[in-house]
Design a protein around this motif. Structure first.
Motif, PDB file in Angstrom:
ATOM      1  N   CYS A  22       7.342  23.654 -18.175  1.00  0.00           N
ATOM      2  CA  CYS A  22       8.124  22.655 -18.121  1.00  0.00           C
ATOM      3  C   CYS A  22       8.241  22.336 -16.790  1.00  0.00           C
ATOM      4  CB  CYS A  22       9.780  22.881 -18.556  1.00  0.00           C
ATOM      5  SG  CYS A  22      10.578  21.306 -18.348  1.00  0.00           S
ATOM      6  N   ALA A  23       7.468  20.937 -16.412  1.00  0.00           N
ATOM      7  CA  ALA A  23       7.593  20.618 -14.945  1.00  0.00           C
ATOM      8  C   ALA A  23       8.622  19.403 -14.684  1.00  0.00           C
ATOM      9  CB  ALA A  23       6.073  20.088 -14.527  1.00  0.00           C
ATOM     10  N   ALA A  24       9.452  19.879 -13.653  1.00  0.00           N
ATOM     11  CA  ALA A  24      10.460  18.872 -13.436  1.00  0.00           C
ATOM     12  C   ALA A  24      10.192  17.732 -12.335  1.00  0.00           C
ATOM     13  CB  ALA A  24      11.810  19.571 -13.089  1.00  0.00           C
ATOM     14  N   SER A  25      10.441  16.845 -12.218  1.00  0.00           N
ATOM     15  CA  SER A  25      10.220  15.793 -11.194  1.00  0.00           C
ATOM     16  C   SER A  25      11.557  14.901 -11.039  1.00  0.00           C
ATOM     17  CB  SER A  25       8.978  15.089 -11.229  1.00  0.00           C
ATOM     18  OG  SER A  25       8.945  14.130 -12.489  1.00  0.00           O
ATOM     19  N   GLY A  26      11.744  14.219  -9.818  1.00  0.00           N
ATOM     20  CA  GLY A  26      12.526  13.341  -9.700  1.00  0.00           C
ATOM     21  C   GLY A  26      13.937  13.981  -8.736  1.00  0.00           C
ATOM     22  N   THR A  27      15.171  13.701  -8.815  1.00  0.00           N
ATOM     23  CA  THR A  27      16.264  14.403  -8.141  1.00  0.00           C
ATOM     24  C   THR A  27      16.427  15.868  -8.310  1.00  0.00           C
ATOM     25  OG1 THR A  27      17.803  13.489  -9.812  1.00  0.00           O
ATOM     26  CG2 THR A  27      17.152  12.267  -7.847  1.00  0.00           C
ATOM     27  N   ILE A  28      15.421  16.692  -8.389  1.00  0.00           N
ATOM     28  CA  ILE A  28      15.351  18.192  -8.488  1.00  0.00           C
ATOM     29  C   ILE A  28      16.444  18.826  -7.918  1.00  0.00           C
ATOM     30  CG2 ILE A  28      13.265  17.975  -9.841  1.00  0.00           C
ATOM     31  CD1 ILE A  28      12.157  19.493  -7.148  1.00  0.00           C
ATOM     32  N   PHE A  29      16.889  18.515  -6.683  1.00  0.00           N
ATOM     33  CA  PHE A  29      17.663  19.147  -5.790  1.00  0.00           C
ATOM     34  C   PHE A  29      19.123  19.414  -6.462  1.00  0.00           C
ATOM     35  CE2 PHE A  29      20.307  15.718  -4.207  1.00  0.00           C
ATOM     36  CZ  PHE A  29      19.044  14.657  -4.228  1.00  0.00           C
ATOM     37  N   ARG A  30      19.626  18.424  -7.549  1.00  0.00           N
ATOM     38  CA  ARG A  30      20.747  18.324  -8.114  1.00  0.00           C
ATOM     39  C   ARG A  30      20.847  19.296  -9.312  1.00  0.00           C
ATOM     40  NH1 ARG A  30      22.764  12.051  -7.474  1.00  0.00           N
ATOM     41  NH2 ARG A  30      22.698  12.136  -5.450  1.00  0.00           N
ATOM     42  N   ILE A  31      19.578  19.922  -9.807  1.00  0.00           N
ATOM     43  CA  ILE A  31      19.435  20.611 -11.051  1.00  0.00           C
ATOM     44  C   ILE A  31      20.119  21.903 -10.804  1.00  0.00           C
ATOM     45  CG2 ILE A  31      18.011  21.984 -12.548  1.00  0.00           C
ATOM     46  CD1 ILE A  31      15.919  19.755 -11.977  1.00  0.00           C
ATOM     47  N   LYS A  32      21.315  22.083 -11.852  1.00  0.00           N
ATOM     48  CA  LYS A  32      22.223  23.352 -11.552  1.00  0.00           C
ATOM     49  C   LYS A  32      21.487  24.509 -12.475  1.00  0.00           C
ATOM     50  CE  LYS A  32      25.898  23.188 -14.253  1.00  0.00           C
ATOM     51  NZ  LYS A  32      27.316  23.007 -14.503  1.00  0.00           N
ATOM     52  N   ALA A  33      20.844  24.042 -13.693  1.00  0.00           N
ATOM     53  CA  ALA A  33      20.224  25.295 -14.477  1.00  0.00           C
ATOM     54  C   ALA A  33      19.209  24.374 -15.310  1.00  0.00           C
ATOM     55  CB  ALA A  33      21.419  25.770 -15.387  1.00  0.00           C
ATOM     56  N   MET A  34      18.045  25.264 -15.836  1.00  0.00           N
ATOM     57  CA  MET A  34      17.130  24.586 -16.719  1.00  0.00           C
ATOM     58  C   MET A  34      17.084  25.567 -17.983  1.00  0.00           C
ATOM     59  SD  MET A  34      14.145  23.104 -14.243  1.00  0.00           S
ATOM     60  CE  MET A  34      13.226  22.348 -15.672  1.00  0.00           C
ATOM     61  N   GLY A  35      16.854  25.309 -19.014  1.00  0.00           N
ATOM     62  CA  GLY A  35      16.722  25.792 -20.219  1.00  0.00           C
ATOM     63  C   GLY A  35      15.587  25.441 -21.121  1.00  0.00           C
ATOM     64  N   TRP A  36      15.439  26.407 -22.208  1.00  0.00           N
ATOM     65  CA  TRP A  36      14.732  26.100 -23.410  1.00  0.00           C
ATOM     66  C   TRP A  36      15.739  26.134 -24.494  1.00  0.00           C
ATOM     67  CZ3 TRP A  36       9.899  24.186 -23.360  1.00  0.00           C
ATOM     68  CH2 TRP A  36       9.145  24.158 -22.060  1.00  0.00           C
TER      69      TRP A  36
END
Length: 117
Positions: A22-36
């Motif tokens: 899963c590739a993330a783009s945009g305001t990624i510095f605000r991401i707290k957690a990622m999941g599936w």
């Protein structure tokens, strides 16, 4: 805003492996957690695995010992390595990102995983 693009789904025989990305783009510095998450036909969407910005992980009982979530901060990508796949793992798998502020949740478009018996 965050955009999430999943890849790596497909058809595999029981006992096989797949690796989702899963590739993330945009305001990624605000991401707290990622999941599936995954959703099988006729069932609710359920958490499979998650990883925080600090690297802490969480797994569904069904995923423990078989799946591994990891993140590549340099590439803003999260991976889900799935081993010993079972037919009951068949579902559409969705990547998600939870933000610090505002507390929004973003979803990818989903990728199909089919495990044949």
């Amino acid at each position: 805003q965050v955009q999430l693009v999943e890849s790596g789904g497909g058809l595999v025989q029981a006992g096989g492996s797949l690796r989702l990305s899963c590739a993330a783009s945009g305001t990624i510095f605000r991401i707290k957690a990622m999941g599936w998450y995954r959703q099988a036909p006729g069932k609710q969407r359920e958490l499979v695995a998650a990883i925080t910005s600090g690297g802490s992980t969480d797994y569904a009982d069904s995923a423990k010992g078989r799946f591994t979530i990891s993140r590549d901060n340099a590439k803003n990508t999260v991976h889900l390595q799935m081993n010993s796949l079972k037919p009951e793992d068949t579902a559409v798998y969705y990547c998600n990102a939870d933000m610090y502020t505002p507390p929004l949740r973003y979803w990818g478009q989903g990728t199909q995983v089919t495990v044949s018996s």
